[in-house]
Design an enzyme around this catalytic site. Structure first.
Site: not given
Length: 378
Positions: A65, A97, A167, A181, A183, A213, A217, A315
């Site tokens: 604003e 604001c 996936a 995994s 892919w 892997d 990320l 979990s």
């Protein structure tokens, strides 16, 4: 009491929803940079014409604003302000604001949704009305709440928003028996996930995924906001040469551990710029996931995109900490492999139920997004 469900017609100012959508689009530009503050966009309109706009660019910097008012100058006098979240009325890292809105002579404020922060929560609206400013609320409220769902969850519960992404093969496995995994999902789906990462403050995985892997990320677009990369690592076993603690973005990595005995390794990681958080543990030696999430919220993380593996997924589901479940089903059958969830079980009479809100084809995969509609224990 302020009625946040009140929605008003567009009236002489034109389409309220049109201008609110513009404010929402602007707000998205601050995604990630503003946390733990919300993303906010503002548009100033006069005679059905935009005269200026702004968005909250970074935590601690001027709010949307104030930027829009500053850009408008004297033209702000008598204008209508569109903003997706109730203007603040408190002194924090920046002045309120509401003060800037009143001083600028704005005659009307159109608000998407009320700020859940108890220090604001309708008080900003009351302040504006006390100074003769007309205030309308509830325009595109659902969209305005959704854009800041992490902020809303953080303010009301002290926990971050959690989206769990998986996936899966058709028969429900996240990897084959060897742990491979790559892919399961298609390239189109994987690129979508990389783009999706930029919508969150952080990405989270367990140490098993890291060891298997060695992921980076990172989002698909690396020139903008880089989400924090969180690893749940009870024993602090992450190799010091792995990507998450050695690449150029290692200062965006947070390791959550309950191991206090590896002082030299902690010092080494910290010197590299990696953040190591000590968290509480369960009776079985696992990181107490809810305590860890509270620790993350305390350092300003309001949303997490969790990408597994099975232990952390189990979990989160078991402790009812998931807000959204996102699944890519691949047209592959492997017969035996690593289950999507581990560490708990339910019965057919008392399952965890999912309500799907989004189903579409993603290349050869089926893409589903849903929420836990019930999660009652046996």
């Amino acid at each position: 009491m302020i009625n946040s469900k009140q929605v008003f017609s567009s009236g002489p100012m034109g389409n309220h929803e049109f201008w609110m959508r513009k404010a929402l689009k602007l707000a998205e530009k601050g995604r990630g940079w503003t946390s733990p503050n919300p993303v906010v966009g503002a548009v100033l309109v006069k005679d059905e014409t935009e005269i200026s706009s702004g968005y909250h660019k970074k935590y601690g910097e001027p709010h949307a604003e104030v930027i829009a008012i500053s850009n408008a100058g004297e033209k702000a006098q008598g204008a209508t302000l569109y903003v997706n979240l109730e203007p603040c009325c408190i002194h924090g890292k920046t002045p309120p604001c509401t003060e800037a809105i009143i001083k600028a002579g704005i005659k009307k404020v159109i608000i998407g949704t009320i700020d859940p922060n108890p220090m604001v929560n309708g008080k900003g609206i009351e302040t504006l009305r006390e100074h003769g400013i007309e205030v309308l609320t509830g325009v595109l409220e659902e969209e305005c709440r959704k854009i800041n769902r992490g902020f809303f969850k953080y303010i009301t519960t002290g926990l971050p928003w959690i989206t769990l992404k998986l996936a899966l093969t058709v028969d429900g496995f996240i990897a084959d028996v060897s742990g491979n995994s790559k892919w399961i999902s298609s390239r189109v789906s994987r690129n979508y996930v990389k783009r999706r990462r930029q919508n969150f403050d952080s990405i989270m995985v367990g140490i098993g995924t890291v060891m298997k892997d060695n992921p980076k990320l990172l989002p698909l677009e690396k020139s903008g906001y880089i989400p924090y990369r969180i690893v749940i690592d009870e024993l602090l076993n992450i190799p010091i040469n792995h990507n998450l603690v050695s690449d150029e973005y290692r200062n965006r990595t947070i390791i959550i551990t309950c191991n206090t005995k590896k002082a030299e390794k902690i010092k080494h990681l910290t010197n590299r710029g990696v953040r190591v958080l000590q968290s509480a543990s369960t009776e079985f030696g696992w990181v107490d996931i809810k305590a860890a999430l509270k620790d993350l919220a305390e350092i300003g993380i309001t949303s997490i995109f969790c990408e597994g593996g099975s232990q952390i997924a189990g979990s989160l589901i078991d402790k009812q900490l998931i807000d959204e479940l996102e699944i890519f089903y691949s047209p592959k059958i492997i017969g035996k492999g690593i289950n999507a969830f581990s560490g708990f079980y339910k019965t057919i009479e008392h399952p965890i139920n999912i309500k799907w809100n989004h189903i579409e084809q993603s290349d050869e995969d089926i893409h589903l997004i849903g929420e836990l509609s019930s999660c009652s224990p046996d």
